[in-house]
Design a protein around this motif. Structure first.
Motif, mmCIF file in Angstrom:
data_model
loop_
_atom_site.group_PDB
_atom_site.id
_atom_site.type_symbol
_atom_site.label_atom_id
_atom_site.label_comp_id
_atom_site.label_asym_id
_atom_site.label_seq_id
_atom_site.Cartn_x
_atom_site.Cartn_y
_atom_site.Cartn_z
ATOM 1 N N SER A 141 0.826 -1.202 0.000
ATOM 2 C CA SER A 141 0.000 0.000 0.000
ATOM 3 C C SER A 141 0.869 1.265 0.000
ATOM 4 C CB SER A 141 -0.905 -0.001 1.231
ATOM 5 O OG SER A 141 -1.554 1.240 1.368
ATOM 6 N N ASP A 142 0.391 2.293 -0.696
ATOM 7 C CA ASP A 142 1.069 3.596 -0.684
ATOM 8 C C ASP A 142 0.677 4.424 0.535
ATOM 9 O OD1 ASP A 142 2.188 3.073 -3.228
ATOM 10 O OD2 ASP A 142 0.340 3.747 -4.202
ATOM 11 N N SER A 143 -0.308 3.954 1.293
ATOM 12 C CA SER A 143 -0.823 4.758 2.406
ATOM 13 C C SER A 143 0.217 4.945 3.505
ATOM 14 C CB SER A 143 -2.083 4.112 2.986
ATOM 15 O OG SER A 143 -1.797 2.823 3.514
ATOM 16 N N SER A 172 2.481 7.779 2.600
ATOM 17 C CA SER A 172 1.691 9.011 2.676
ATOM 18 C C SER A 172 1.504 9.429 4.131
ATOM 19 C CB SER A 172 0.336 8.796 2.001
ATOM 20 O OG SER A 172 -0.465 9.946 2.111
ATOM 21 N N GLN A 173 1.203 8.448 4.985
ATOM 22 C CA GLN A 173 1.051 8.744 6.414
ATOM 23 C C GLN A 173 2.348 9.295 7.002
ATOM 24 O OE1 GLN A 173 1.369 5.622 9.516
ATOM 25 N NE2 GLN A 173 -0.819 5.998 9.844
ATOM 26 N N THR A 216 7.272 -1.146 1.000
ATOM 27 C CA THR A 216 5.976 -0.484 0.916
ATOM 28 C C THR A 216 5.792 0.101 -0.469
ATOM 29 O OG1 THR A 216 4.551 1.171 1.972
ATOM 30 C CG2 THR A 216 6.860 1.739 1.725
ATOM 31 N N ASP A 244 2.729 16.183 -0.779
ATOM 32 C CA ASP A 244 3.073 15.807 0.596
ATOM 33 C C ASP A 244 4.524 16.143 0.915
ATOM 34 O OD1 ASP A 244 0.540 14.808 0.908
ATOM 35 O OD2 ASP A 244 1.104 12.710 0.600
#
Length: 701
Positions: free
Chosen positions: A244-246, A249-250, A267, A275
């Motif tokens: 996941s790219d989340s 990003s987080q 990841t 961002d």
């Protein structure tokens, strides 16, 4: 001895019997006491191997593109065969262990037999590891602690890249084994640590001084902002494993302006520019245990980086972790989920998928076999002709040679580590696998030795095999230095004629296309243009190392020099070579002009800068108003050769024909497949080509 393996196609994890490795120069031989299962890395590998073919393709889209290109250039059947061969190979598991040195290789001065050491060797009862990947364990550090050293060094290297200062707030995303070690070392560094993981049990294992949160229940960005008075985290280290790219990003959202993000885990990496742009964030991927990783000079040759210029290397990171363990500062005991006997490995790998599992230690038996030969078949070959031993169990042996030698009198296969030889012996019903090729040379039943090792070993092994009275096949090149070639020539001239032979793997001259070309052209004068779309190989590859691979002109273009000699039926009189870019001995974008004694001429264009969708090999011959075009050893087209117009086959570069004729000659006698003088002449032409590159002139052979 026993070693743990993983089959990438079937998903099976197995404890295999393999030959014990021999100690090599610059290495130590270690009897392992304990090894640590890396729950993240090994879980990911096991899951990948257990996935179906479609899911494997989804996980590796870049490999799918390569497969499509290979289908276009080589055809469907060869491409599928290559894919299945890649997936069907066993790979060793593990990279963090502790044990006792049982043998010292040449050049090792600061270690001795009996020393207790850690290393990055696999899950095996005996391992051979180079000096810079070994560190001595302090006497009072128990095996159960020392076994964490290598994996803890992965965590330490990520922290070094982040360079956190005392009092800074650092977020660790993913509290698996590496994440928990990262968080603990950060705490020792004086940082305020926040650990993020959805698994309650993983969060519970973390030290009471580490703040933890569940990202599914708590807004991580808001939580970190409140904890840092709205500033955000000084740094984020990602140790999670997710596509996941989340996660990335987080990490950007919880970072302060001009903060740092370091990725240790795996990841998704589709970054949102906004961002990172607004906060001027720094992002870096950490490479394993530290500087020196994947550097052949450091890891295999033992050439250390000067401390004033590289304070921390792989080995110095190992030492730093051992010092933390020795002082009691780093406590790894809470991380140990289970200690399981090696023989009970299935339970260990079943448990690594459990959320309760963080660190599983494998415990090894105190008495192990150190035999360098393992038997895999009861096949009897006594009294048969053409009994063969193979030295080398790499890609060529696996994908090309052994499938074509099925049903022949194979008795041995040897590889340096013993592991790859054992895998192929098991698959192809070869009676013996060994880590010591001398076993093959000393066996009186062996008639033929086939050498497919790395290039720098060819000449010496050819000499030893000839002097042992064996017929010899060696994959190209015969030698990578003139002195080696001279020594082979001298030894050959002193051998009694008849009992031995020497064949080099110049297979293309045995292709049905080559034979047809020879029949059509006869002894006519000709102009030959050979274009090789060789493909790019990174500069750090061993094939570009002059002392190991010899460079691609010596190591691969020799194929086409031999083909040219075969087609023209003439010795080469002189050569002139020019290269694009840097004119060095390992150039691989070069054009080689050739003059023959019979008046024919040719050019070999060996290029690495072409597109891989284009055919790899194209040969054009012009003679007496006629033309032949050979496209990638699949289609031969003739112009002016009535009634011949075309020969079309699946790609056939002549391996099968060469091996068949070789075994026939070994069993029943007859003329050598390639005259010795032509074999030597081919190598001399490649050496002269490099000389021409240096002198900017024609060089006579």
């Amino acid at each position: 001895m026993k070693q743990l393996t993983q089959n990438l196609r079937t998903g099976e994890t197995a404890l295999q019997e393999v030959p014990a490795p021999l100690v090599r120069k610059g290495c130590v031989l270690i009897r392992i006491h304990k090894s640590l299962i890396s729950s993240g890395t090994e879980r990911m590998l096991v899951k990948f191997s257990q996935a179906n073919l479609l899911e494997k393709a989804r996980q590796q889209p870049e490999k799918v593109k390569l497969a499509v290109s290979k289908i276009k250039s080589d055809g469907l059947v060869p491409a599928i065969r290559t894919i299945y061969n890649k997936l069907d190979q066993l790979i060793p598991l593990g990279y963090s262990n502790v044990g006792t040195i049982i043998a010292i290789g040449e050049g090792i001065q600061d270690l001795k037999v009996g020393d207790r050491v850690i290393s990055n060797g696999p899950h095996a009862e005996i391992v051979c590891v180079s000096r810079n990947l070994v560190a001595k364990v302090p006497d009072h550090v128990p095996d159960e602690d020392a076994v964490f050293t290598v994996i803890a060094s992965v965590a330490l290297q990520g922290i070094r890249l982040l360079s956190p200062a005392i009092g800074e707030t650092v977020v660790v995303t993913g509290l698996g084994l590496t994440g928990l070690l990262t968080a603990e070392i950060l705490r020792l560094n004086g940082c305020r640590v926040i650990g993020i993981d959805p698994d309650e049990q993983k969060r519970a294992i973390a030290s009471k001084d580490i703040i933890t949160l569940n990202p599914d229940m708590t807004d991580a960005e808001k939580f970190v902002a409140e904890l840092t008075n709205g500033m955000g985290a000084d740094g984020v280290i990602i140790t999670a494993s997710s596509r996941s790219d989340s996660i990335i990003s987080q990490a950007a959202h919880i970072s302060r302006k001009r903060g740092k993000i370091v990725l240790i885990g795996v990841t998704g990496l589709h970054l949102n520019r906004a961002d990172f742009y607004e906060k001027e964030l720094t992002f870096q991927v950490s490479c394993s245990y530290g500087p020196g990783r994947n550097d052949h000079n450091y890891e295999q040759k033992g050439i250390d980086y000067p401390l004033p210029f590289a304070r921390w290397t792989e080995n110095r990171n190992f030492q730093a972790i051992l010092e933390l363990l020795s002082s009691g500062s780093l406590n790894v005991r809470p991380l140990i989920s289970e200690i399981i006997p090696l023989a009970d490995f299935k339970r260990a790998y079943k448990n690594i998928s459990s959320s309760k599992s963080v660190a599983i230690i494998l415990d090894y038996p105190k008495v192990v076999s150190n035999r360098s030969v393992t038997r895999f078949s009861d096949k009897i070959l006594a009294g048969r002709k053409g009994v063969t031993g193979i030295i080398g169990a790499g890609n060529f042996t696996r994908t090309t040679m052994l499938p074509l030698l099925k049903g022949t009198e194979l008795k041995y296969i040897a590889s340096t580590d013993g592991f790859s030889a054992a895998e192929l012996a098991r698959r192809y019903n070869i009676p013996f696998a060994t880590s010591d090729f001398q076993e093959i040379l000393n066996d009186k039943e062996i008639d033929l030795v086939m050498i497919t090792t790395q290039h720098q070993q060819h000449a010496a092994m050819v000499l030893e095999s000839l002097l042992a009275g064996k017929h010899v096949f060696v994959e190209k090149p015969l030698a990578i230095f003139q002195a080696e070639l001279d020594e082979i020539t001298n030894v050959w001239q002193k051998l009694e004629p008849g009992p031995v032979s020497l064949t080099v793997g110049y297979n293309r001259r045995f292709s049905p296309h080559a034979r047809k070309m020879k029949l059509l052209l006869k002894d006519s004068l000709m102009n030959v243009v050979i274009t090789v779309n060789a493909g790019f190989i990174p500069a750090e590859s061993w094939v570009h190392d002059r002392a190991r691979g010899g460079g691609r002109i010596i190591g691969e273009a020799c194929h086409f020099v031999d083909f040219f000699i075969f087609i023209t039926g003439s010795r080469i009189e002189a050569v002139c070579m020019n290269s694009a870019g840097n004119a060095c001995e390992t150039a691989d974008n070069a054009s080689m002009l050739l003059k023959c004694e019979n008046g024919s001429t040719g050019v070999i264009n060996y290029f690495s800068n072409g597109n891989n969708a284009y055919a790899k090999e194209r040969i054009e011959v012009y003679s007496l108003g006629r033309t032949l075009i050979l496209d990638n050893f699949r289609t031969l087209t003739g112009y002016g050769f009535s009634p011949f117009t075309k020969l079309k086959t699946q790609q056939d570069k002549g391996h099968k024909q060469q091996f068949g004729r070789l075994l026939e000659m070994v069993k029943n006698g007859g003329a050598p497949l390639i005259p010795f003088e032509e074999i030597i002449h081919t190598s001399r032409v490649t050496f002269a080509a490099l000389e021409s590159l240096k002198t900017f002139s024609w060089v006579k052979i």
